[in-house]
Design a protein around this motif. Structure first.
Motif, PDB file in Angstrom:
ATOM      1  N   TYR A 142       0.969  -1.289   0.098  1.00 28.39           N
ATOM      2  CA  TYR A 142       0.068   0.085   0.025  1.00 28.39           C
ATOM      3  C   TYR A 142       0.682   1.325  -0.043  1.00 28.39           C
ATOM      4  O   TYR A 142       0.403   2.261  -0.628  1.00 28.39           O
ATOM      5  CB  TYR A 142      -1.127   0.186   1.099  1.00 28.39           C
ATOM      6  CG  TYR A 142      -2.221  -0.999   0.587  1.00 28.39           C
ATOM      7  CD1 TYR A 142      -3.379  -0.407   0.293  1.00 28.39           C
ATOM      8  CD2 TYR A 142      -2.138  -2.372   0.719  1.00 28.39           C
ATOM      9  CE1 TYR A 142      -4.581  -0.907  -0.073  1.00 28.39           C
ATOM     10  CE2 TYR A 142      -3.173  -3.079   0.289  1.00 28.39           C
ATOM     11  CZ  TYR A 142      -4.228  -2.459  -0.084  1.00 28.39           C
ATOM     12  OH  TYR A 142      -5.494  -3.197  -0.543  1.00 28.39           O
TER      13      TYR A 142
ATOM     14  N   GLU B 250       0.770   4.071  -3.005  1.00 30.39           N
ATOM     15  CA  GLU B 250       0.510   5.363  -2.619  1.00 30.39           C
ATOM     16  C   GLU B 250       1.706   6.334  -3.328  1.00 30.39           C
ATOM     17  O   GLU B 250       1.503   7.511  -3.934  1.00 30.39           O
ATOM     18  CB  GLU B 250       0.627   5.581  -1.198  1.00 30.39           C
ATOM     19  CG  GLU B 250       0.482   6.996  -0.435  1.00 30.39           C
ATOM     20  CD  GLU B 250      -0.812   7.539  -0.549  1.00 30.39           C
ATOM     21  OE1 GLU B 250      -1.900   6.634  -0.965  1.00 30.39           O
ATOM     22  OE2 GLU B 250      -0.982   8.473  -0.188  1.00 30.39           O
TER      23      GLU B 250
ATOM     24  N   GLU C 148     -13.239  -2.824   3.801  1.00 33.41           N
ATOM     25  CA  GLU C 148     -12.412  -1.814   3.267  1.00 33.41           C
ATOM     26  C   GLU C 148     -12.991  -0.552   4.038  1.00 33.41           C
ATOM     27  O   GLU C 148     -13.467   0.544   3.465  1.00 33.41           O
ATOM     28  CB  GLU C 148     -12.954  -1.484   1.688  1.00 33.41           C
ATOM     29  CG  GLU C 148     -12.274  -2.547   0.964  1.00 33.41           C
ATOM     30  CD  GLU C 148     -12.438  -2.500  -0.738  1.00 33.41           C
ATOM     31  OE1 GLU C 148     -13.186  -1.252  -0.836  1.00 33.41           O
ATOM     32  OE2 GLU C 148     -12.049  -3.049  -1.466  1.00 33.41           O
TER      33      GLU C 148
ATOM     34  N   GLU D 189      -6.342   1.464   4.363  1.00 30.43           N
ATOM     35  CA  GLU D 189      -5.211   1.681   3.542  1.00 30.43           C
ATOM     36  C   GLU D 189      -4.068   2.275   4.189  1.00 30.43           C
ATOM     37  O   GLU D 189      -2.941   1.785   4.034  1.00 30.43           O
ATOM     38  CB  GLU D 189      -5.426   2.403   2.150  1.00 30.43           C
ATOM     39  CG  GLU D 189      -6.332   1.842   0.984  1.00 30.43           C
ATOM     40  CD  GLU D 189      -7.263   2.663   0.179  1.00 30.43           C
ATOM     41  OE1 GLU D 189      -7.835   3.596   0.624  1.00 30.43           O
ATOM     42  OE2 GLU D 189      -7.049   2.188  -1.032  1.00 30.43           O
TER      43      GLU D 189
ATOM     44  N   GLU E 194      -3.567  -8.620   1.827  1.00 28.43           N
ATOM     45  CA  GLU E 194      -3.732  -7.825   2.854  1.00 28.43           C
ATOM     46  C   GLU E 194      -3.770  -8.431   4.093  1.00 28.43           C
ATOM     47  O   GLU E 194      -3.106  -7.950   5.101  1.00 28.43           O
ATOM     48  CB  GLU E 194      -4.953  -6.857   2.558  1.00 28.43           C
ATOM     49  CG  GLU E 194      -5.058  -5.886   1.467  1.00 28.43           C
ATOM     50  CD  GLU E 194      -5.382  -6.385  -0.046  1.00 28.43           C
ATOM     51  OE1 GLU E 194      -5.200  -7.472   0.109  1.00 28.43           O
ATOM     52  OE2 GLU E 194      -5.631  -5.474  -0.746  1.00 28.43           O
TER      53      GLU E 194
ATOM     54  N   LEU F 259      -4.796  -2.382  -7.749  1.00 27.59           N
ATOM     55  CA  LEU F 259      -5.268  -1.065  -6.723  1.00 27.59           C
ATOM     56  C   LEU F 259      -4.850   0.352  -7.297  1.00 27.59           C
ATOM     57  O   LEU F 259      -5.603   1.270  -6.885  1.00 27.59           O
ATOM     58  CB  LEU F 259      -3.971  -1.500  -5.588  1.00 27.59           C
ATOM     59  CG  LEU F 259      -4.217  -2.686  -4.863  1.00 27.59           C
ATOM     60  CD1 LEU F 259      -3.239  -2.777  -3.838  1.00 27.59           C
ATOM     61  CD2 LEU F 259      -5.667  -2.351  -4.043  1.00 27.59           C
TER      62      LEU F 259
ATOM     63  N   LYS G 224      -7.457   3.227  -7.302  1.00 26.41           N
ATOM     64  CA  LYS G 224      -7.209   4.748  -6.581  1.00 26.41           C
ATOM     65  C   LYS G 224      -7.640   5.711  -7.818  1.00 26.41           C
ATOM     66  O   LYS G 224      -8.192   6.634  -7.418  1.00 26.41           O
ATOM     67  CB  LYS G 224      -5.672   4.703  -6.166  1.00 26.41           C
ATOM     68  CG  LYS G 224      -5.098   5.708  -5.825  1.00 26.41           C
ATOM     69  CD  LYS G 224      -3.507   5.725  -5.014  1.00 26.41           C
ATOM     70  CE  LYS G 224      -2.911   6.588  -5.668  1.00 26.41           C
ATOM     71  NZ  LYS G 224      -1.408   6.384  -5.566  1.00 26.41           N
TER      72      LYS G 224
END
Lengths: 297, 297
Positions: A291, A295, B27, B32, B126, B261, B265
């Protein structure tokens, strides 16, 4: 530059059209600008679908004849690998199965199903948009009616023809709801077979008792496509069909397509190779956090 | 705020851990940031896969015992719907099939396969990252070895155990290449059955002649998990396994995950409902052009 083809295409140049379809399929440079430049058109898309062996191609062949008689320009896209129209795509050789291949009012193209999530070609929307701009009156899309392609064809077509044969009895029961949902008209082809009348009766009875006891008005017509019988009636239905009704499936299809195109646009700068390289560097350095990686990418 | 759980989790608080897994699956706000804050850990993931009925759960149960004996903290994630560990997830009721459910060194969690493209849970990466941070030494992921889940488990696990039974003979031939590619060790369970030795011999012979005549060195061990036989050997293999080797499958899995991902985003501001609404407006106004729509969205 693809845009240079546009005037040619609007004037009905078949060679330019065929070339542009290939360029769109291959996402040639400038294809998006080209698609943006296409004029809005009122040409109608006719979906022809149904199980293998129902005679979709023979019916399409006869239908072309009727529509050409009435002065219409017809394009046929074939995404059904079992269709004789598709022999070229299958055999790598353009076997002309139909008298219409060289007719000035008719354009026939086989499409692979490559790269498509469902049953249709992944550029089917783009290609039909192009054909609309090329001043065809009707664009016939022939496809095998199985699974996802049914949903797609129903979203794409202004009028969806579901072709069955008297033998389709068992299939109807299982495909029932799916076919009823997408069909604007049912064609019972090869209706000279002995049990045709009984089959039509059964079909009409099923249609009269739709989901949750609604009554569904979907016309059923009988054809013998190989003898051009019943095709006049089918052509008449197509010519007078009201295609202005709200179409939730069309909106759903366009929404999915638009969503995917926005993803493609926004992900243009992201290469999986580059991702793998950077992930590997961080893994080897022993400090990869998924993550954080996302980012900071 | 999810981040508040982190100290608790690092200290081994099982309740906080269970809660965080659910929050990640759903989520929850801040998940995150939470995942970004997880420290890098050297905990190892052990994949246990194989056909239904091979005794994966019984083997896992016995393996937990051996590893706990050696002072290891063990987490078990079960994404195999046929596993007894998964009865809770299936029956909506936590039936405790294993003596380990309440052991302080062991954490067992069943996961649904919901939302996953392949066979594993869509948040499996995750969740394993979270378990690593919770100071487990080994995270065992049990899954049925069919189709896509095989590829995923091989990317996820540091050591992949493929469990077979003597009856798996036919399966081996067809699954051969797939299983050989992912297995770090083969376990022939229920090896007290009459044809076990012959099966092991066949398996070793297949392994000795890998794809393109390469010789593959994958150990094969025999177990009778229900009697804990052979499990010591398996535990020893896991404890000494060299997991530092370059793992292309892990990189491929992480690349796919990272790519998805990044899409998520970048598409956060795009709602399909909004797309449909705007498409509909333009359709009704009679001036919808898909590629212009995308360009201006």
């Amino acid at each position: 530059m693809l845009l240079h083809f546009l005037p040619d295409i609007q004037q009905g140049n078949i060679k330019s059209l065929a070339r542009c379809i290939s360029l769109i399929e291959n996402e040639a440079k400038g294809y998006e600008d080209f698609l943006r430049a296409l004029p809005i058109s009122s040409a109608k898309i006719i979906g022809v679908t149904g199980p293998p062996g129902a005679g979709k191609s023979t019916l399409t062949d006869a239908l072309i004849g009727k529509l050409v008689e009435k002065g219409k320009k017809i394009a046929v896209l074939c995404v059904d690998p079992s269709s004789p129209f598709n022999m070229g795509a299958l055999l790598g050789d353009r076997i002309r199965m139909s008298e219409w291949y060289n007719h000035p009012m008719v354009f026939i193209r086989s499409l692979a199903t490559r790269g498509s999530l469902g049953g249709l070609n992944s550029k089917i929307i783009e290609i039909t948009d192009l054909l609309k701009a090329a001043a065809f009156d009707f664009i016939i899309v022939e496809t095998v009616g199985v699974g996802q392609s049914e949903v797609e064809i129903a979203g794409l077509a202004d009028t969806t023809i579901v072709v069955l044969v008297p033998e389709s009895g068992d299939e109807i029961q299982t495909m029932k709801s799916g076919l009823m949902e997408i069909a604007d008209i049912f064609v019972v082809n090869k209706s000279d077979r002995p049990d045709a009348d009984q089959f039509v009766k059964n079909l009409q009875s099923i249609l009269a008792h739709g989901p949750e006891n609604t009554i569904i008005h979907i016309p059923v017509i009988k054809t013998i496509a190989s003898q051009k019988k019943g095709v006049e009636e089918l052509a008449a239905f197509i010519l007078q069909a009201d295609t202005t009704k709200k179409n939730n499936r069309k909106k759903a299809l366009l929404t999915e397509k638009a969503y995917q195109l926005i993803i493609n646009k926004r992900m243009k700068d992201v290469s999986k190779n580059d991702l793998t390289k950077k992930i590997n560097q961080q893994l080897e350095a022993g400090d990869f956090n998924l993550y954080s990686f996302i980012e900071n990418y």
